[in-house]
Design a protein around this motif. Structure first.
Motif, PDB file in Angstrom:
ATOM      1  N   ASP A 173     131.689   1.584 -29.949  1.00  0.00           N
ATOM      2  CA  ASP A 173     132.305   2.456 -30.943  1.00  0.00           C
ATOM      3  C   ASP A 173     133.365   3.288 -30.219  1.00  0.00           C
ATOM      4  OD1 ASP A 173     132.992   4.425 -32.751  1.00  0.00           O
ATOM      5  OD2 ASP A 173     130.992   5.309 -32.878  1.00  0.00           O
ATOM      6  N   VAL A 174     134.611   2.894 -30.328  1.00  0.00           N
ATOM      7  CA  VAL A 174     135.659   3.512 -29.518  1.00  0.00           C
ATOM      8  C   VAL A 174     135.860   4.987 -29.868  1.00  0.00           C
ATOM      9  CG1 VAL A 174     138.110   3.444 -28.890  1.00  0.00           C
ATOM     10  CG2 VAL A 174     136.789   1.317 -29.046  1.00  0.00           C
ATOM     11  N   PRO A 175     136.123   5.357 -31.130  1.00  0.00           N
ATOM     12  CA  PRO A 175     136.326   6.792 -31.403  1.00  0.00           C
ATOM     13  C   PRO A 175     135.098   7.633 -31.068  1.00  0.00           C
ATOM     14  CG  PRO A 175     137.086   5.449 -33.237  1.00  0.00           C
ATOM     15  CD  PRO A 175     136.322   4.539 -32.332  1.00  0.00           C
ATOM     16  N   GLY A 176     133.905   7.121 -31.358  1.00  0.00           N
ATOM     17  CA  GLY A 176     132.699   7.884 -31.062  1.00  0.00           C
ATOM     18  C   GLY A 176     132.524   8.132 -29.578  1.00  0.00           C
ATOM     19  N   ASP A 177     132.766   7.098 -28.777  1.00  0.00           N
ATOM     20  CA  ASP A 177     132.581   7.252 -27.333  1.00  0.00           C
ATOM     21  C   ASP A 177     133.705   8.057 -26.701  1.00  0.00           C
ATOM     22  OD1 ASP A 177     130.184   5.942 -27.361  1.00  0.00           O
ATOM     23  OD2 ASP A 177     130.988   3.998 -26.756  1.00  0.00           O
ATOM     24  N   MET A 178     134.932   7.934 -27.222  1.00  0.00           N
ATOM     25  CA  MET A 178     136.011   8.758 -26.690  1.00  0.00           C
ATOM     26  C   MET A 178     135.780  10.233 -27.023  1.00  0.00           C
ATOM     27  SD  MET A 178     137.896   6.767 -24.973  1.00  0.00           S
ATOM     28  CE  MET A 178     136.427   5.771 -24.664  1.00  0.00           C
ATOM     29  N   THR A 179     135.181  10.507 -28.178  1.00  0.00           N
ATOM     30  CA  THR A 179     134.853  11.888 -28.523  1.00  0.00           C
ATOM     31  C   THR A 179     133.809  12.450 -27.573  1.00  0.00           C
ATOM     32  OG1 THR A 179     135.429  11.592 -30.855  1.00  0.00           O
ATOM     33  CG2 THR A 179     133.895  13.360 -30.339  1.00  0.00           C
ATOM     34  N   PHE A 295     139.504  25.879 -27.372  1.00  0.00           N
ATOM     35  CA  PHE A 295     139.641  24.889 -26.298  1.00  0.00           C
ATOM     36  C   PHE A 295     138.659  23.741 -26.468  1.00  0.00           C
ATOM     37  CE2 PHE A 295     142.109  28.081 -24.027  1.00  0.00           C
ATOM     38  CZ  PHE A 295     143.072  27.292 -23.418  1.00  0.00           C
ATOM     39  N   LEU A 296     137.430  24.031 -26.886  1.00  0.00           N
ATOM     40  CA  LEU A 296     136.461  22.948 -27.061  1.00  0.00           C
ATOM     41  C   LEU A 296     136.897  22.003 -28.169  1.00  0.00           C
ATOM     42  CD1 LEU A 296     133.048  24.800 -26.652  1.00  0.00           C
ATOM     43  CD2 LEU A 296     134.010  23.084 -25.119  1.00  0.00           C
ATOM     44  N   VAL A 297     137.393  22.564 -29.270  1.00  0.00           N
ATOM     45  CA  VAL A 297     137.820  21.712 -30.383  1.00  0.00           C
ATOM     46  C   VAL A 297     139.112  20.984 -30.028  1.00  0.00           C
ATOM     47  CG1 VAL A 297     138.599  21.682 -32.775  1.00  0.00           C
ATOM     48  CG2 VAL A 297     136.644  23.098 -32.126  1.00  0.00           C
ATOM     49  N   ALA A 298     140.151  21.745 -29.691  1.00  0.00           N
ATOM     50  CA  ALA A 298     141.460  21.137 -29.432  1.00  0.00           C
ATOM     51  C   ALA A 298     141.462  20.347 -28.141  1.00  0.00           C
ATOM     52  CB  ALA A 298     142.527  22.212 -29.389  1.00  0.00           C
ATOM     53  N   GLY A 299     140.657  20.767 -27.167  1.00  0.00           N
ATOM     54  CA  GLY A 299     140.654  20.097 -25.876  1.00  0.00           C
ATOM     55  C   GLY A 299     140.021  18.743 -25.893  1.00  0.00           C
ATOM     56  N   HIS A 300     139.297  18.416 -26.963  1.00  0.00           N
ATOM     57  CA  HIS A 300     138.711  17.071 -26.993  1.00  0.00           C
ATOM     58  C   HIS A 300     139.106  16.284 -28.230  1.00  0.00           C
ATOM     59  CE1 HIS A 300     135.524  18.123 -29.922  1.00  0.00           C
ATOM     60  NE2 HIS A 300     135.317  16.843 -29.996  1.00  0.00           N
ATOM     61  N   GLU A 301     139.366  16.943 -29.352  1.00  0.00           N
ATOM     62  CA  GLU A 301     139.618  16.224 -30.595  1.00  0.00           C
ATOM     63  C   GLU A 301     140.905  15.401 -30.517  1.00  0.00           C
ATOM     64  OE1 GLU A 301     139.423  15.336 -34.897  1.00  0.00           O
ATOM     65  OE2 GLU A 301     138.048  15.590 -33.213  1.00  0.00           O
ATOM     66  N   THR A 302     141.983  16.004 -30.064  1.00  0.00           N
ATOM     67  CA  THR A 302     143.254  15.273 -30.036  1.00  0.00           C
ATOM     68  C   THR A 302     143.275  14.229 -28.919  1.00  0.00           C
ATOM     69  OG1 THR A 302     144.181  17.095 -28.748  1.00  0.00           O
ATOM     70  CG2 THR A 302     144.594  17.107 -31.100  1.00  0.00           C
ATOM     71  N   THR A 303     142.684  14.536 -27.765  1.00  0.00           N
ATOM     72  CA  THR A 303     142.683  13.578 -26.653  1.00  0.00           C
ATOM     73  C   THR A 303     141.836  12.362 -26.984  1.00  0.00           C
ATOM     74  OG1 THR A 303     142.904  15.456 -25.151  1.00  0.00           O
ATOM     75  CG2 THR A 303     142.390  13.337 -24.170  1.00  0.00           C
ATOM     76  N   SER A 304     140.716  12.567 -27.662  1.00  0.00           N
ATOM     77  CA  SER A 304     139.884  11.418 -28.036  1.00  0.00           C
ATOM     78  C   SER A 304     140.636  10.509 -28.998  1.00  0.00           C
ATOM     79  CB  SER A 304     138.565  11.894 -28.658  1.00  0.00           C
ATOM     80  OG  SER A 304     138.781  12.622 -29.854  1.00  0.00           O
ATOM     81  N   GLY A 305     141.405  11.089 -29.920  1.00  0.00           N
ATOM     82  CA  GLY A 305     142.209  10.268 -30.804  1.00  0.00           C
ATOM     83  C   GLY A 305     143.282   9.495 -30.059  1.00  0.00           C
ATOM     84  N   ARG A 358     153.364   8.176 -29.909  1.00  0.00           N
ATOM     85  CA  ARG A 358     154.545   8.125 -30.778  1.00  0.00           C
ATOM     86  C   ARG A 358     154.155   7.611 -32.163  1.00  0.00           C
ATOM     87  NH1 ARG A 358     158.300   4.671 -32.842  1.00  0.00           N
ATOM     88  NH2 ARG A 358     157.324   2.824 -31.905  1.00  0.00           N
ATOM     89  N   LEU A 359     153.447   6.486 -32.199  1.00  0.00           N
ATOM     90  CA  LEU A 359     153.104   5.897 -33.478  1.00  0.00           C
ATOM     91  C   LEU A 359     152.056   6.714 -34.231  1.00  0.00           C
ATOM     92  CD1 LEU A 359     153.034   2.121 -32.483  1.00  0.00           C
ATOM     93  CD2 LEU A 359     154.677   3.250 -33.994  1.00  0.00           C
ATOM     94  N   TRP A 360     151.082   7.241 -33.503  1.00  0.00           N
ATOM     95  CA  TRP A 360     150.028   8.021 -34.150  1.00  0.00           C
ATOM     96  C   TRP A 360     149.757   9.280 -33.342  1.00  0.00           C
ATOM     97  CZ3 TRP A 360     149.173   7.271 -38.951  1.00  0.00           C
ATOM     98  CH2 TRP A 360     149.353   5.997 -39.506  1.00  0.00           C
ATOM     99  N   PRO A 361     150.658  10.260 -33.411  1.00  0.00           N
ATOM    100  CA  PRO A 361     150.380  11.545 -32.761  1.00  0.00           C
ATOM    101  C   PRO A 361     149.145  12.164 -33.406  1.00  0.00           C
ATOM    102  CG  PRO A 361     152.243  11.745 -34.259  1.00  0.00           C
ATOM    103  CD  PRO A 361     151.912  10.295 -34.201  1.00  0.00           C
ATOM    104  N   THR A 362     148.149  12.459 -32.594  1.00  0.00           N
ATOM    105  CA  THR A 362     146.873  12.861 -33.199  1.00  0.00           C
ATOM    106  C   THR A 362     146.943  14.254 -33.821  1.00  0.00           C
ATOM    107  OG1 THR A 362     146.145  13.445 -30.962  1.00  0.00           O
ATOM    108  CG2 THR A 362     145.438  11.332 -31.824  1.00  0.00           C
ATOM    109  N   ALA A 363     147.876  15.078 -33.395  1.00  0.00           N
ATOM    110  CA  ALA A 363     148.211  16.307 -34.131  1.00  0.00           C
ATOM    111  C   ALA A 363     149.448  15.965 -34.958  1.00  0.00           C
ATOM    112  CB  ALA A 363     148.480  17.468 -33.185  1.00  0.00           C
ATOM    113  N   PRO A 364     149.277  15.578 -36.224  1.00  0.00           N
ATOM    114  CA  PRO A 364     150.338  14.858 -36.933  1.00  0.00           C
ATOM    115  C   PRO A 364     151.427  15.704 -37.568  1.00  0.00           C
ATOM    116  CG  PRO A 364     148.371  14.955 -38.281  1.00  0.00           C
ATOM    117  CD  PRO A 364     148.016  15.596 -36.971  1.00  0.00           C
ATOM    118  N   ALA A 365     151.339  17.018 -37.483  1.00  0.00           N
ATOM    119  CA  ALA A 365     152.364  17.856 -38.105  1.00  0.00           C
ATOM    120  C   ALA A 365     152.336  19.241 -37.477  1.00  0.00           C
ATOM    121  CB  ALA A 365     152.140  17.956 -39.613  1.00  0.00           C
TER     122      ALA A 365
END
Length: 516
Positions: A173-179, A295-305, A358-365
């Motif tokens: 499970d790629v997104p789950g494990d990257m999270t 930091f806990l939220v932003a430091g892992h949520e966008t990088t995992s995506g 570029r194609l899918w910036p995880t912080a999209p706006a």
């Protein structure tokens, strides 16, 4: 996390509900709003709501941008909101002398969670500058070198898990494990805390609560504020419980640090012990809690995506994966553990990551507001306080910058010569300006390291039936992405990586609703 400088007090007064004046409707401050196109078939009160799906509002906005052009407006519940996607317009809004960050839409909805943390502080609030000045040294080279070993240790927990999955013949499970990976990385490097994510059968409650608060913040954008207590009554109760859990978790992290008598000078030590170098001021206990959650939220949520999207594209483009893997083998050789300086030498791997962002910036706006009366790109008058939301995925697909094949995955777009020849401010995965993401170098080092380790160890085999679906919770994340693994033999060194410069075309673009 995209931020803007405290010094640009574009909106120094607030409305009775605590939001900056002008937040509720972008029509305030756009004297010639009628010149900006909008979707057809508006209905009374709801406006363009039926063109916005409750689960995919950002992707629906991307499709609208394709139809209406580089600037358009949308009416929701009596208020007009302006969206920008063209590189010329977005580049003009990057001018720090005329524009600053606007805390609006979903970002403002997160203030009950993180208050005046780095990401959600209004321009007039002083805690941004205090926290930024105290914490910025936590991301210098010396600090980053100190984090490198802990990043490797967490990555080893991931590969142990994936080795077990491979042996059992299971996909991952790629997104789950990257999270799990990115949460443990920021928790350990920043706060000396272990969530035990890899030992759990289900996500850590912190992750569940975090996803809940992000999803709730997005849902608030799709209902009128006056009706939200009625329409979202159950969701509001769950959100309050999620916020309470986040607070309790962080309070436990801070209390554990206080009992231990201090750590190794990580981010939490800086928050608790470091005074501002000029004023001597320290972060308050409440602000420490807010910054830790940030930091806990932003430091892992966008990088995992970002990692998840990159692994998807590597699996779908084996010639790109082979070229990246050859670079890893050449640069790292037979060294069992790469050193800090070796990560920056993975230039092609970094290009893969950049192209995925570029194609899918995880912080999209991100939103920008005028700090004085101005004219956007010479075409659209804006009064002080007027704002617009920049749609980063469409900025990254502007054909005037990226060419007619802008939807195609091609890491060579980030070859050095191509980057130098490109218009400035056309690639913004981390926001813009003085308050662009404070942890961007941390995220890029972590993600490049992890991609290198995984490419070195595994061949990534996609499910041929899978088509990329993108989940939205203010951030973007691949949904349902699983990969099968094949273990690679030990690497052999070579003097030169093969020059496999061609990149395959992606079958389609999810903005159009097809392919990946």
């Amino acid at each position: 996390m995209a931020e803007t400088p405290t010094g640009t007090t574009a909106t120094s007064t607030t409305a009775p509900d605590g939001l900056p004046k002008g937040f509720r409707g972008a029509e305030q401050g756009w004297p010639e709003l009628h010149r900006i196109p909008h979707p057809p078939y508006r209905i009374p009160f709801a406006g363009d709501l039926f063109g916005v799906g409750p689960r995919t509002p950002l992707q629906d906005s991307l499709r609208t941008a394709r139809r209406l052009g580089p600037i358009f407006r949308r009416r929701l519940f009596g208020h007009e909101f302006v969206f920008v996607s063209g590189a010329r317009l977005a580049g003009d809004m990057a001018d720090e002398s005329r524009f600053a960050k606007h805390v609006g839409l979903g970002v403002a909805n997160l203030r009950p969670v993180v208050g005046d943390g780095l990401f959600t502080a209004y321009n007039h609030e002083p805690n941004w500058q205090l926290a930024h000045d105290v914490l910025a040294p936590g991301f210098n080279r010396e600090a980053m070198e100190g984090y490198h070993g802990m990043m490797l240790a967490v990555a080893e927990r991931l590969t142990d898990r994936w080795d077990r999955k491979l042996t059992a013949g299971h996909s991952v499970d790629v997104p789950g494990d990257m999270t799990k990976l990115t949460l443990e990385t920021i928790a350990r490097t920043g706060f000396g805390y272990d969530f035990g994510s890899f030992e759990r059968g289900r996500p850590h409650p912190f992750v569940t609560a975090m996803v809940g608060t992000l999803s709730y913040a997005q849902r608030l954008n799709t209902v009128p504020s006056a009706l939200a207590p009625l329409l979202l009554r159950a969701a509001t109760r769950r959100n309050a419980a999620d916020i309470a859990l986040l607070n309790r978790t962080v309070d436990e992290v801070v209390e554990a640090r206080r009992r231990s008598g201090g750590g190794d000078g990580d981010l939490l030590d800086r928050m608790l012990e470091t005074a501002h170098p000029q004023t001597g001021e320290r972060l308050s206990p409440q602000n420490v809690r807010r910054q830790v959650i940030t930091f806990l939220v932003a430091g892992h949520e966008t990088t995992s995506g970002a990692l998840s999207f990159a692994l998807h594209y590597l699996a779908r483009h084996p010639e790109v994966a082979a070229r990246a893997r050859a670079e890893v083998d050449r640069v790292w050789g037979d060294t069992p553990v790469p050193g800090y300086d070796q990560i920056a030498k993975l230039r092609y791997v970094r290009r893969v990551l950049d192209e995925s962002l570029r194609l899918w910036p995880t912080a999209p706006a991100f939103a920008r507001e005028a700090t004085r009366d101005t004219v956007l790109a010479g075409d659209h008058p804006m009064r002080r306080g007027a704002w617009a939301l920049i749609l980063t995925p469409m900025l990254h697909r502007d054909p005037e910058v990226w060419g007619p094949d802008a939807d195609r995955f091609d890491p060579d777009r980030f070859e050095a010569k191509a980057v130098r020849g490109r218009a400035p401010h056309s690639f913004k995965p981390f926001g813009t300006g003085a308050r662009a993401c404070i942890g961007r170098q941390f995220a890029l080092h972590e993600a490049t390291l992890v991609l290198g380790l995984l490419l070195r160890r595994y061949d990534l085999v996609p499910d041929p039936a899978y088509r990329l679906r993108v989940a939205e919770r203010l951030t973007f994340m691949p949904e349902g992405l699983r990969l099968r693994l094949e273990r690679r033999p030990a690497p052999t060194t070579s003097d030169e990586a093969p020059d496999t410069t061609a990149s395959a075309s992606a079958p389609g673009c999810p903005v159009h609703g097809t392919g990946d």
